[in-house]
Design a protein around this motif. Structure first.
Motif, PDB file in Angstrom:
ATOM      1  N   SER A   7      40.334  13.032  52.780  1.00  0.00           N
ATOM      2  CA  SER A   7      39.465  11.976  52.274  1.00  0.00           C
ATOM      3  C   SER A   7      39.131  10.881  52.879  1.00  0.00           C
ATOM      4  N   GLN A   8      40.236  10.424  53.856  1.00  0.00           N
ATOM      5  CA  GLN A   8      39.870   9.059  54.621  1.00  0.00           C
ATOM      6  C   GLN A   8      39.149   9.657  55.834  1.00  0.00           C
ATOM      7  N   SER A   9      39.343  10.633  56.481  1.00  0.00           N
ATOM      8  CA  SER A   9      38.480  11.022  57.587  1.00  0.00           C
ATOM      9  C   SER A   9      37.084  11.359  57.161  1.00  0.00           C
ATOM     10  N   MET A  10      37.060  12.094  56.167  1.00  0.00           N
ATOM     11  CA  MET A  10      35.620  12.443  55.452  1.00  0.00           C
ATOM     12  C   MET A  10      34.675  10.864  55.481  1.00  0.00           C
ATOM     13  N   ASP A  11      35.474  10.038  54.811  1.00  0.00           N
ATOM     14  CA  ASP A  11      34.861   8.564  54.676  1.00  0.00           C
ATOM     15  C   ASP A  11      34.222   7.937  56.154  1.00  0.00           C
ATOM     16  N   LEU A  12      35.300   8.188  56.995  1.00  0.00           N
ATOM     17  CA  LEU A  12      35.101   7.779  58.179  1.00  0.00           C
ATOM     18  C   LEU A  12      33.795   8.474  59.203  1.00  0.00           C
ATOM     19  N   VAL A  13      33.714   9.805  58.877  1.00  0.00           N
ATOM     20  CA  VAL A  13      32.581  10.627  59.572  1.00  0.00           C
ATOM     21  C   VAL A  13      31.376  10.094  58.864  1.00  0.00           C
ATOM     22  N   GLU A  14      31.601   9.961  57.495  1.00  0.00           N
ATOM     23  CA  GLU A  14      30.317   9.578  56.752  1.00  0.00           C
ATOM     24  C   GLU A  14      29.789   8.201  57.158  1.00  0.00           C
ATOM     25  N   ARG A  15      30.666   7.372  57.256  1.00  0.00           N
ATOM     26  CA  ARG A  15      30.414   5.979  57.590  1.00  0.00           C
ATOM     27  C   ARG A  15      29.723   5.869  58.959  1.00  0.00           C
ATOM     28  N   LEU A  16      30.501   6.611  59.855  1.00  0.00           N
ATOM     29  CA  LEU A  16      29.826   6.505  61.366  1.00  0.00           C
ATOM     30  C   LEU A  16      28.438   7.236  61.474  1.00  0.00           C
ATOM     31  N   LEU A  75      43.167 -14.435  68.928  1.00  0.00           N
ATOM     32  CA  LEU A  75      42.156 -13.494  69.058  1.00  0.00           C
ATOM     33  C   LEU A  75      42.780 -12.185  69.965  1.00  0.00           C
ATOM     34  N   ILE A  76      42.129 -11.011  69.731  1.00  0.00           N
ATOM     35  CA  ILE A  76      42.447  -9.852  70.397  1.00  0.00           C
ATOM     36  C   ILE A  76      41.010  -9.109  70.640  1.00  0.00           C
ATOM     37  N   SER A  77      41.077  -8.710  72.038  1.00  0.00           N
ATOM     38  CA  SER A  77      39.805  -8.036  72.467  1.00  0.00           C
ATOM     39  C   SER A  77      39.640  -6.642  71.827  1.00  0.00           C
ATOM     40  N   PRO A  78      38.422  -6.328  71.828  1.00  0.00           N
ATOM     41  CA  PRO A  78      37.905  -4.851  71.027  1.00  0.00           C
ATOM     42  C   PRO A  78      38.682  -3.895  71.717  1.00  0.00           C
ATOM     43  N   ARG A  79      38.717  -3.941  73.165  1.00  0.00           N
ATOM     44  CA  ARG A  79      39.386  -2.722  73.732  1.00  0.00           C
ATOM     45  C   ARG A  79      41.053  -2.347  73.472  1.00  0.00           C
ATOM     46  N   ILE A  80      41.606  -3.875  73.164  1.00  0.00           N
ATOM     47  CA  ILE A  80      42.917  -3.574  72.610  1.00  0.00           C
ATOM     48  C   ILE A  80      43.341  -3.202  71.145  1.00  0.00           C
ATOM     49  N   ALA A  81      42.220  -3.880  70.618  1.00  0.00           N
ATOM     50  CA  ALA A  81      42.354  -3.591  68.832  1.00  0.00           C
ATOM     51  C   ALA A  81      41.974  -2.109  68.720  1.00  0.00           C
ATOM     52  N   LEU A  82      41.022  -1.468  69.468  1.00  0.00           N
ATOM     53  CA  LEU A  82      40.686  -0.216  69.378  1.00  0.00           C
ATOM     54  C   LEU A  82      42.005   0.727  69.742  1.00  0.00           C
ATOM     55  N   GLY A  83      42.426   0.361  70.826  1.00  0.00           N
ATOM     56  CA  GLY A  83      43.776   1.227  71.308  1.00  0.00           C
ATOM     57  C   GLY A  83      45.037   0.880  70.576  1.00  0.00           C
ATOM     58  N   ALA A  84      45.229   0.055  69.819  1.00  0.00           N
ATOM     59  CA  ALA A  84      46.376  -0.331  68.968  1.00  0.00           C
ATOM     60  C   ALA A  84      46.106   0.487  67.702  1.00  0.00           C
ATOM     61  N   ILE A  85      44.774   0.388  67.151  1.00  0.00           N
ATOM     62  CA  ILE A  85      44.531   1.397  65.865  1.00  0.00           C
ATOM     63  C   ILE A  85      44.784   2.746  66.049  1.00  0.00           C
ATOM     64  N   LEU A 130      36.654   1.867  62.034  1.00  0.00           N
ATOM     65  CA  LEU A 130      35.495   2.223  61.932  1.00  0.00           C
ATOM     66  C   LEU A 130      34.704   1.208  62.977  1.00  0.00           C
ATOM     67  N   VAL A 131      34.651  -0.080  62.937  1.00  0.00           N
ATOM     68  CA  VAL A 131      33.893  -1.042  63.734  1.00  0.00           C
ATOM     69  C   VAL A 131      34.185  -0.857  65.457  1.00  0.00           C
ATOM     70  N   HIS A 132      35.479  -0.546  65.647  1.00  0.00           N
ATOM     71  CA  HIS A 132      35.607  -0.326  67.236  1.00  0.00           C
ATOM     72  C   HIS A 132      35.199   1.147  67.564  1.00  0.00           C
ATOM     73  N   VAL A 133      35.384   2.127  66.750  1.00  0.00           N
ATOM     74  CA  VAL A 133      34.924   3.429  67.242  1.00  0.00           C
ATOM     75  C   VAL A 133      33.374   3.265  67.207  1.00  0.00           C
ATOM     76  N   CYS A 134      32.876   2.558  66.266  1.00  0.00           N
ATOM     77  CA  CYS A 134      31.407   2.451  66.452  1.00  0.00           C
ATOM     78  C   CYS A 134      30.910   1.840  67.744  1.00  0.00           C
ATOM     79  N   GLU A 135      31.645   0.537  68.055  1.00  0.00           N
ATOM     80  CA  GLU A 135      31.196   0.024  69.171  1.00  0.00           C
ATOM     81  C   GLU A 135      31.448   0.890  70.512  1.00  0.00           C
ATOM     82  N   PHE A 136      32.594   1.359  70.521  1.00  0.00           N
ATOM     83  CA  PHE A 136      32.820   2.236  71.668  1.00  0.00           C
ATOM     84  C   PHE A 136      31.771   3.254  71.989  1.00  0.00           C
TER      85      PHE A 136
END
Length: 207
Positions: A69-78, A1-11, A41-47
């Motif tokens: 298109s990918q960034s637009m999808d991210l903004v919409e879902r956030l 397992l990896i912590s949310p902080r490390i996962a977000l930093g990695a992405i 998306l998951v980790h940015v939302c949590e942050f």
């Protein structure tokens, strides 16, 4: 397992093409492309949720007319996942941007009551002149040159600044907006007629 902080930093490091630590690289390698987008998306939302517990947050997305298109999808879902926290999204774009109109339609379909659109009008000639005079003292540049810049910029603050810089640089390139003496009349100075020509004129003077 990896912590949310490390996962977000990695992405984030992966998206920015920054060097990854060994553990971050292993995590990235374990994800398919779709999973990386979902994890982001998951980790940015949590942050943002955790940060909003401390104080309200403003997230600014600039130049959305260039969004992919990918960034637009991210903004919409956030925007849809973070409706109930003290968070303000500010998105800026040029007039007539089709990508922004599409995004507003997509976001507004589920959260139209929280969507506010502000249309900024071009600066008036008087306001444009006042802005230019905060950059170069009136005694350092001829009034006809200022007015030529005002006409060319058509009320766009960015264009005003860059066109004035191009004019001033013709006389002195030692420092932005530093004039050695007084810039001459309009006939003796090349006033750019577009932002492209303003920037190209500066490129031409590079050593």
């Amino acid at each position: 397992l990896i912590s949310p902080r490390i996962a977000l930093g990695a992405i984030v490091n992966h998206l920015l093409m920054s060097e990854l630590q060994k553990r971050e690289q292993q995590f990235i390698n374990s994800l398919a492309a779709e999973e990386r987008q979902e994890q982001l998306l998951v980790h940015v939302c949590e942050f943002l949720r955790l940060s909003a517990r401390l104080k309200p947050i403003v997230v600014c997305w600039e130049d959305v007319h260039w969004i992919d298109s990918q960034s637009m999808d991210l903004v919409e879902r956030l925007s849809k996942r973070l409706e109930n926290i003290p968070l303000l999204f500010v998105l800026t774009h040029r007039p007539g941007a089709t990508s922004m109109s599409e995004m507003i339609d997509r976001i507004g379909s589920t959260s139209v009551e929280s969507l506010v659109r502000l249309q900024l009008s071009p600066l008036s000639n008087a306001d444009s002149s006042r802005l230019l005079q905060t950059l170069v003292p009136a005694e350092c540049i001829q009034e006809d040159i200022l007015q030529a810049v005002v006409r060319s910029a058509e009320g766009n603050a960015f264009c005003l600044k860059e066109m004035l810089r191009a004019v001033v640089d013709q006389q002195s390139s030692s420092h932005p907006f530093k004039v050695a003496g007084r810039v001459g009349n309009e006939n003796s100075v090349d006033v750019p007629h577009s932002i492209q020509s303003a920037i190209l004129s500066r490129v031409d003077r590079l050593p």
